[in-house]
Motif scaffolding. Structure first.
Motif, short mmCIF file in Angstrom:
data_model
loop_
_atom_site.label_atom_id
_atom_site.label_comp_id
_atom_site.label_asym_id
_atom_site.label_seq_id
_atom_site.Cartn_x
_atom_site.Cartn_y
_atom_site.Cartn_z
N GLU A 1 0.84 -1.21 0.00
CA GLU A 1 0.00 0.00 0.00
C GLU A 1 0.87 1.26 0.00
O GLU A 1 0.57 2.24 -0.69
CB GLU A 1 -0.93 -0.01 1.21
N HIS B 1 2.45 1.56 -3.53
CA HIS B 1 1.45 1.97 -4.51
C HIS B 1 1.08 3.44 -4.34
O HIS B 1 0.89 4.16 -5.33
CB HIS B 1 0.21 1.08 -4.37
N GLU C 1 2.43 0.38 -12.35
CA GLU C 1 1.30 -0.53 -12.32
C GLU C 1 1.62 -1.88 -11.67
O GLU C 1 0.73 -2.54 -11.13
CB GLU C 1 0.77 -0.76 -13.74
N PHE D 1 3.13 -2.53 -8.92
CA PHE D 1 2.82 -2.52 -7.50
C PHE D 1 1.32 -2.65 -7.28
O PHE D 1 0.89 -3.28 -6.31
CB PHE D 1 3.35 -1.24 -6.84
N CYS D 2 0.53 -2.06 -8.16
CA CYS D 2 -0.92 -2.21 -8.05
C CYS D 2 -1.32 -3.66 -8.29
O CYS D 2 -2.18 -4.20 -7.58
CB CYS D 2 -1.63 -1.27 -9.03
N THR E 1 -9.41 -0.87 -5.42
CA THR E 1 -8.05 -0.37 -5.66
C THR E 1 -7.77 -0.30 -7.16
O THR E 1 -7.19 0.68 -7.66
CB THR E 1 -7.01 -1.26 -4.98
N THR F 1 -7.07 3.14 -9.37
CA THR F 1 -5.85 3.27 -10.18
C THR F 1 -6.19 3.56 -11.63
O THR F 1 -5.55 4.41 -12.27
CB THR F 1 -5.03 1.97 -10.10
#
Length: 248
Positions: free
Chosen positions: A178, A181, A188, A190-191, A210, A214
């Motif tokens: 978190e 991100h 992206e 990390f997302c 989430t 994003t």
């Protein structure tokens, strides 16, 4: 920039001295030409006395290393070459060289030693105390190196959390993901890792929310839609793909 000798910090005063030492450190063991160092210190408008000034800065840097380090031998760390100067140190004594070495070693053992690879990657990312070379000037050598080091660092984090998702309970990695991100909302991968960890922790709604946040952020700031990797992970979560649960 920090110079450590036998556990004691050697303070390097002045941006130009730090710029020289940074440029030499980024090519440790190899000669950096006088013209490259002049460009690093003064850019496109060097003074007429640039070469003499460079010699003076090198002499001062050697004195600083000896005076603050307390060892005459430190003067010899910076050697004069036929075309410029060389930092005579082993690569493992320079963080900028240690970082890719640690990542490569982690890659080499990750197939059979997850915990060992995680330890190496944790060591790699722990080398950071903030933005690389932030106090070493704006010369091209340092600017290019900053970009390259940042790419390696983010890649190390990607590898680290790929392995931790396989090794640890997904819930354990959510807080760190978190933070990453939030700090790198346009990165992206990390997302992808975060929504995977949320889904595997039984938080499918949070994972989907989430993703949607994003997607909205990417649209507003870049006018883009998420890439294939992130979209595919989102679709896998929607259909509860069996391979996701096998990551852990």
């Amino acid at each position: 920039m920090e110079v450590i000798d036998d556990g004691a910090q050697v303070r390097i005063p002045g941006e130009k001295l730090r710029s020289i030492l940074a440029a030499l450190s980024l090519s440790v063991g190899r000669s950096v030409s006088r013209s490259e160092l002049i460009d690093e210190l003064w850019g496109e408008a060097p003074p007429n006395s640039a070469e003499n000034s460079l010699h003076g800065h090198i002499a001062r840097l050697r004195r600083v290393l000896v005076t603050h380090g307390g060892k005459a031998a430190l003067r010899n760390v910076i050697q004069t070459s036929p075309t410029g100067y060389v930092l005579e140190l082993a690569e493992e004594n320079v963080d900028a060289s240690r970082l890719p070495q640690l990542v490569s070693r982690a890659d080499a053992i990750s197939a059979y030693d997850l915990r060992g690879a995680v330890d190496l990657l944790n060591e790699a990312v722990s080398l950071w105390r903030g933005p690389a070379l932030i106090d070493a000037g704006n010369g091209m050598i340092c600017q290019v190196a900053y970009t390259q080091l940042e790419e390696v660092r983010l890649g190390a984090y990607e590898r680290l959390f790929d392995l931790r998702l396989r090794l640890d309970h997904p819930r354990a990695v959510i807080p760190a993901l978190e933070q990453l991100h939030a700090r790198y909302p346009l990165h992206e991968r990390f997302c992808e890792q975060l929504i995977t960890a949320l889904y595997l922790s039984g938080r499918q709604a949070d994972a989907l929310n989430t993703y949607h946040r994003t997607r909205e952020y990417l649209s507003q700031h870049l006018g883009l839609q998420p890439g294939h990797g992130l979209r595919d992970t989102f679709q896998d979560i929607l259909r509860q793909a069996p391979h996701l649960s096998r990551q852990n």
